[in-house]
Design an enzyme around this catalytic site. Structure first.
Site, PDB file in Angstrom:
ATOM      1  CG  ASN A   9     -50.767 -36.824  13.378  1.00  0.00           C
ATOM      2  OD1 ASN A   9     -49.560 -36.407  13.744  1.00  0.00           O
ATOM      3  ND2 ASN A   9     -51.023 -36.696  12.068  1.00  0.00           N
ATOM      4  CE  LYS A  11     -52.776 -33.634  11.865  1.00  0.00           C
ATOM      5  NZ  LYS A  11     -53.748 -33.196  11.117  1.00  0.00           N
ATOM      6  CG  HIS A  93     -50.695 -37.129   7.769  1.00  0.00           C
ATOM      7  ND1 HIS A  93     -51.053 -35.935   7.336  1.00  0.00           N
ATOM      8  CD2 HIS A  93     -51.769 -37.346   8.775  1.00  0.00           C
ATOM      9  CE1 HIS A  93     -52.049 -35.303   7.829  1.00  0.00           C
ATOM     10  NE2 HIS A  93     -52.412 -36.264   8.826  1.00  0.00           N
ATOM     11  CD  GLU A  95     -51.725 -32.183   8.297  1.00  0.00           C
ATOM     12  OE1 GLU A  95     -50.822 -32.538   9.081  1.00  0.00           O
ATOM     13  OE2 GLU A  95     -52.700 -32.147   8.454  1.00  0.00           O
ATOM     14  CD  GLU A 163     -55.715 -39.278   8.598  1.00  0.00           C
ATOM     15  OE1 GLU A 163     -56.119 -38.832   9.698  1.00  0.00           O
ATOM     16  OE2 GLU A 163     -54.541 -38.718   7.930  1.00  0.00           O
ATOM     17  N   GLY A 169     -58.776 -31.864   9.855  1.00  0.00           N
ATOM     18  CA  GLY A 169     -58.717 -30.294  10.365  1.00  0.00           C
ATOM     19  C   GLY A 169     -60.075 -29.247  10.105  1.00  0.00           C
ATOM     20  CB  SER A 209     -63.401 -33.670  11.350  1.00  0.00           C
ATOM     21  OG  SER A 209     -62.460 -32.584  10.754  1.00  0.00           O
TER      22      SER A 209
END
Ligand code: PGA
Length: 249
Positions: A9, A11, A93, A95, A163, A169, A209
């Site tokens: 991904n 992003k 996702h 985010e 996730e 991250g 991560s």
């Protein structure tokens, strides 16, 4: 047997220069047994599809609109992703759930639109740190799964990614036991709702991560069929060892 899968991904990273990384990945991954899907920014989709056209690497989007077309400035439909060369799309996702207040119901509507356009969906679920600390992880994942995953899900049109939001991250990874607990739970939830055949054929990816240094351990966990990788998918140098660890698992 479920084919292992590694999803990158990208992003909101990368311009045309980043395609050199995809080129290097395609050159190195001819013999990979795992399915590899790279999801670059929408602006790179058709160029990325061109770069991988003679390889087994597939290209996917990072989001789509639930409608097929219309007055939605700045949005992209599933059919447009497909037309640009995508065969899959990441939906839900964290985010997007956070930055764009996407509810699980909206994610479910997008999933239907993606299936309608012939795209495979990589659907993300996962708890925040506050939810984990409150002991709510399984309840949160169950509720997200229920509303984000429409009837009609199969092992062909759906991949699920667990996730934990606090792991994305951050360099923080749940313990292997914590990962196993959630993955086993998701498999059991799928069995209850869709039956054993669907549950056994659906890939469950871990995301958050994942790096070359921890990939092999994570891939050894029960019911982990691969990974959804952000930061470490941006360079071939970091992503290739993750794919190798998956092939060896
Ligand atoms: P990360 O991102 O690997 O950089 O933690 C994972 C993701 O958000 O899919």
């Amino acid at each position: 047997m479920r084919q292992k899968m590694a999803v990158g991904n990208w992003k909101m990273n990368g311009t045309g220069a980043a395609l050199a990384e995809l080129q290097a990945l395609a050159a190195a991954q001819g013999a990979a047994r795992a399915e590899i899907l790279i999801c670059p920014a929408a602006t790179l989709l058709s160029r990325a599809a061109d770069v991988v056209k003679d390889s087994s690497i597939a290209i996917g989007g990072q989001n789509c609109h639930a409608a097929t077309a219309g007055a939605h400035t700045g949005d992209i439909s599933a059919e447009m992703l497909k037309d640009a060369g995508a065969s899959a799309v990441i939906l839900g996702h964290s985010e997007r759930r956070a930055d764009h207040a996407e509810s699980s119901e909206e994610v479910g509507a997008k999933v239907c639109a993606a299936w309608e356009a012939g795209l495979m969906t990589v659907i993300c679920v996962g708890e925040t740190l506050t939810e984990r600390e409150a002991g709510d992880t399984l309840n949160v994942v169950a509720a997200q799964l229920k509303a984000s995953l429409p009837d009609g899900a199969t092992g062909e049109n759906t991949v699920l990614a667990y996730e934990p939001v606090w792991s994305i991250g951050t360099g923080k990874v749940p313990s292997l036991a914590q990962i196993a607990k959630v993955h086993n739970f998701i498999r059991a939830e799928l069995t209850t709702r869709f039956g054993a055949e669907m549950a056994e054929s659906t890939r469950l990816l871990y995301g958050g991560s994942v790096k070359p240094g921890n990939a092999a351990q994570i891939f050894a966990v029960s019911n982990v069929d691969g990974a959804l990788v952000g930061g470490a998918s941006l360079t071939a140098e970091e992503f290739i060892p993750i794919i190798s660890a998956l092939d060896a698992s």
